[in-house]
Write a protein that holds these residues in place. Structure first.
Motif, PDB file in Angstrom:
ATOM      1  N   GLU A 110     -39.329  10.182   3.523  1.00  0.00           N
ATOM      2  CA  GLU A 110     -39.118  11.449   4.233  1.00  0.00           C
ATOM      3  C   GLU A 110     -40.419  12.243   4.312  1.00  0.00           C
ATOM      4  O   GLU A 110     -40.777  12.796   5.355  1.00  0.00           O
ATOM      5  CB  GLU A 110     -38.040  12.268   3.520  1.00  0.00           C
ATOM      6  CG  GLU A 110     -37.674  13.576   4.202  1.00  0.00           C
ATOM      7  CD  GLU A 110     -36.875  13.393   5.466  1.00  0.00           C
ATOM      8  OE1 GLU A 110     -36.884  14.317   6.300  1.00  0.00           O
ATOM      9  OE2 GLU A 110     -36.242  12.335   5.622  1.00  0.00           O
ATOM     10  N   ALA A 111     -41.159  12.292   3.201  1.00  0.00           N
ATOM     11  CA  ALA A 111     -42.356  13.126   3.112  1.00  0.00           C
ATOM     12  C   ALA A 111     -43.535  12.572   3.899  1.00  0.00           C
ATOM     13  O   ALA A 111     -44.509  13.298   4.136  1.00  0.00           O
ATOM     14  CB  ALA A 111     -42.752  13.322   1.646  1.00  0.00           C
ATOM     15  N   ASP A 131     -38.939   5.052  -2.361  1.00  0.00           N
ATOM     16  CA  ASP A 131     -37.831   5.983  -2.520  1.00  0.00           C
ATOM     17  C   ASP A 131     -37.616   6.756  -1.225  1.00  0.00           C
ATOM     18  O   ASP A 131     -38.555   7.005  -0.456  1.00  0.00           O
ATOM     19  CB  ASP A 131     -38.120   6.973  -3.647  1.00  0.00           C
ATOM     20  CG  ASP A 131     -38.078   6.311  -5.024  1.00  0.00           C
ATOM     21  OD1 ASP A 131     -37.460   5.236  -5.134  1.00  0.00           O
ATOM     22  OD2 ASP A 131     -38.668   6.877  -5.963  1.00  0.00           O
ATOM     23  N   LYS A 147     -30.466   8.600   1.033  1.00  0.00           N
ATOM     24  CA  LYS A 147     -30.680   8.689  -0.407  1.00  0.00           C
ATOM     25  C   LYS A 147     -29.428   8.210  -1.124  1.00  0.00           C
ATOM     26  O   LYS A 147     -28.302   8.554  -0.727  1.00  0.00           O
ATOM     27  CB  LYS A 147     -30.995  10.139  -0.795  1.00  0.00           C
ATOM     28  CG  LYS A 147     -32.255  10.675  -0.133  1.00  0.00           C
ATOM     29  CD  LYS A 147     -32.465  12.152  -0.418  1.00  0.00           C
ATOM     30  CE  LYS A 147     -33.696  12.671   0.331  1.00  0.00           C
ATOM     31  NZ  LYS A 147     -33.906  14.119   0.127  1.00  0.00           N
ATOM     32  N   HIS A 194     -37.089   9.862  -0.675  1.00  0.00           N
ATOM     33  CA  HIS A 194     -37.824  11.122  -0.537  1.00  0.00           C
ATOM     34  C   HIS A 194     -39.291  10.872  -0.199  1.00  0.00           C
ATOM     35  O   HIS A 194     -39.944  11.685   0.465  1.00  0.00           O
ATOM     36  CB  HIS A 194     -37.704  11.964  -1.806  1.00  0.00           C
ATOM     37  CG  HIS A 194     -38.513  11.465  -2.964  1.00  0.00           C
ATOM     38  ND1 HIS A 194     -38.075  10.446  -3.796  1.00  0.00           N
ATOM     39  CD2 HIS A 194     -39.739  11.830  -3.413  1.00  0.00           C
ATOM     40  CE1 HIS A 194     -39.002  10.225  -4.718  1.00  0.00           C
ATOM     41  NE2 HIS A 194     -40.020  11.035  -4.506  1.00  0.00           N
ATOM     42  N   THR A 220     -36.665   6.517   8.010  1.00  0.00           N
ATOM     43  CA  THR A 220     -36.132   7.008   6.740  1.00  0.00           C
ATOM     44  C   THR A 220     -34.921   6.158   6.366  1.00  0.00           C
ATOM     45  O   THR A 220     -34.496   5.291   7.131  1.00  0.00           O
ATOM     46  CB  THR A 220     -35.701   8.480   6.854  1.00  0.00           C
ATOM     47  OG1 THR A 220     -34.715   8.602   7.893  1.00  0.00           O
ATOM     48  CG2 THR A 220     -36.892   9.365   7.204  1.00  0.00           C
TER      49      THR A 220
END
Length: 410
Positions: free
Chosen positions: A365-366, A360, A337, A362, A334
């Motif tokens: 992260e996902a 990005d 942000k 996020h 990761t």
């Protein structure tokens, strides 16, 4: 001509090949991306035949949870592309809508939806089905007795076909759908799976088994157990050890150490703390399995274990390697942000370099969410798996010494 199940399982038919598949929910799509490259490489060596399947090459395919889904599909002769199509349907259908809180009152998703999706590929086939074209091992956890179960289609297995008069239900009669569901019944995500285990003389059930995800044991990464399966005499495989006699391809679902802020952990409800502790345990057993298998082999590209022992390159505690072992995976790194628009971007992560572009924070992260069944996430996992597969697989891996004899020119 494809080999028979007997030829795959017999210890007298030459070198043996194992495919070990980790659990990880929808991240199985990442595994399928890597396997797509493995399949393409082996198909090319086999002369480019369109009918080539991984079950023609690997003599035993074993998995846990999502790995059990893929293992069963491959053993039935499905191509990697066919399984990719299954996952593209399975992800949104099964993980598209929550049915519970997933911690205290109700499992997060409906097991019936997963059963329905799997039935389309497996129907009513059983562990003893002649449709299984190679060795299969499914890992699950019987929670009521505390036993880790490994069920195989080896006809000499102790419980595969018990003697006449036994009250035990033969393993060969269990439906693949039930076994795969039992392997994938991750606590908080799905309800446990109940299977009849023992019957009286009138075939009325005397005992039921309550099963949860095989990750609730040491087998979310099934590699070590698969090695024991083929080498421990009690399991009846009787295969020979040695780097020129036994190989294993071990596929992960993307690795990320399950960190959590200590204060956040302490402030969480006990149920959530238990969930995080379980995830940490699963990660630890996965790493332990990789470490032990690398210690018993000399991987071409060893996996980095931790900062203390590194990647163990050149370490073989058994003296001579017991097998040719290769772990295929990627760190799901990761990045922070950005706090403000226009802030400088952090360096690219390893997986971004594989993809050749930045993502990005996020989105990164996902990627590690086992229940992120969104189409965009599944497609990204597949792309990442294909990219990672290309970094491991080439003309030298899988090692050509394990090529099938009929592939070699006369």
């Amino acid at each position: 001509m494809p080999r028979t199940l007997f030829e795959h399982l017999s210890p007298d038919t030459g070198a043996k090949r194992i495919l070990a598949l980790d659990g990880g929910g929808v991240k199985g799509m990442f595994t399928l991306g890597m396997l797509k490259i493995v399949e393409a490489q082996l198909r090319a060596r086999a002369g480019g035949a369109s009918g080539f399947r991984l079950c023609d090459y690997y003599d035993l395919i074993g998995g846990t949870s999502t790995g059990a889904i893929i293992a069963a599909g491959l053993a039935l002769g499905l191509s990697v592309d066919e399984l990719i199509e299954l996952y593209l349907r399975l992800g949104p259908e099964v993980f598209g809508k929550n049915s519970g809180d997933g911690v205290f009152f109700q499992s997060k998703f409906e097991s019936a939806k997963l059963r329905q999706a799997l039935r389309s590929a497996m129907g009513t086939k059983t562990l003893g089905s002649e449709d299984l074209r190679t060795g299969l091992a499914i890992h699950t956890k019987r929670i009521d007795t505390g036993s880790a179960w490994v069920l195989t289609n080896h006809p000499l297995g102790a419980y595969y076909d018990p003697p006449a008069g036994s009250d035990l239900y033969p393993n060969k009669r269990y439906r693949l759908v039930d076994l795969v569901l039992a392997s994938a019944a991750a606590p908080t995500f799905f309800d446990e799976v109940v299977i009849d285990i023992e019957f009286d003389e009138k075939r009325r059930p005397l005992q039921k088994g309550y099963f949860v995800d095989g990750a609730v044991s040491a087998n979310n990464n099934p590699g070590m157990q698969l090695l024991m399966l083929v080498l421990e005499p009690a399991y009846k495989f009787g295969w020979a050890s040695g780097a020129d006699k036994l190989m294993m391809t071990s596929c992960g679902t993307g690795a990320r150490r399950p960190r959590i802020d200590g204060r956040a952990f302490r402030g969480s409800p006990p149920g959530l703390r238990g969930v995080h502790a379980l995830r940490a345990m699963v990660y630890d057993t996965q790493v332990q399995g990789i470490m032990m298998l690398q210690a018993l082999s000399e991987p071409r590209r060893p996996w980095r274990i931790n900062s203390e022992i590194g990647d163990m390159k050149g370490v073989c505690i058994s003296g001579a390697p017991l097998l040719d072992y290769q772990r295929m995976d990627v760190w799901l790194d990761t990045k922070p942000k950005p706090k403000r628009r226009g802030d400088p971007q952090p360096p690219m992560t390893a997986l971004e370099r594989v993809l050749g572009r930045e993502l990005d924070a996020h989105v990164l992260e996902a990627l590690d969410f086992m229940d992120n069944g969104k189409k965009a996430n599944l497609e990204l996992l597949l792309e990442l798996g294909i990219g990672v597969g290309k970094t491991y697989v080439d003309a030298n891996y899988p090692d050509p010494k394990f090529d099938l004899s009929e592939w070699k020119p006369a």
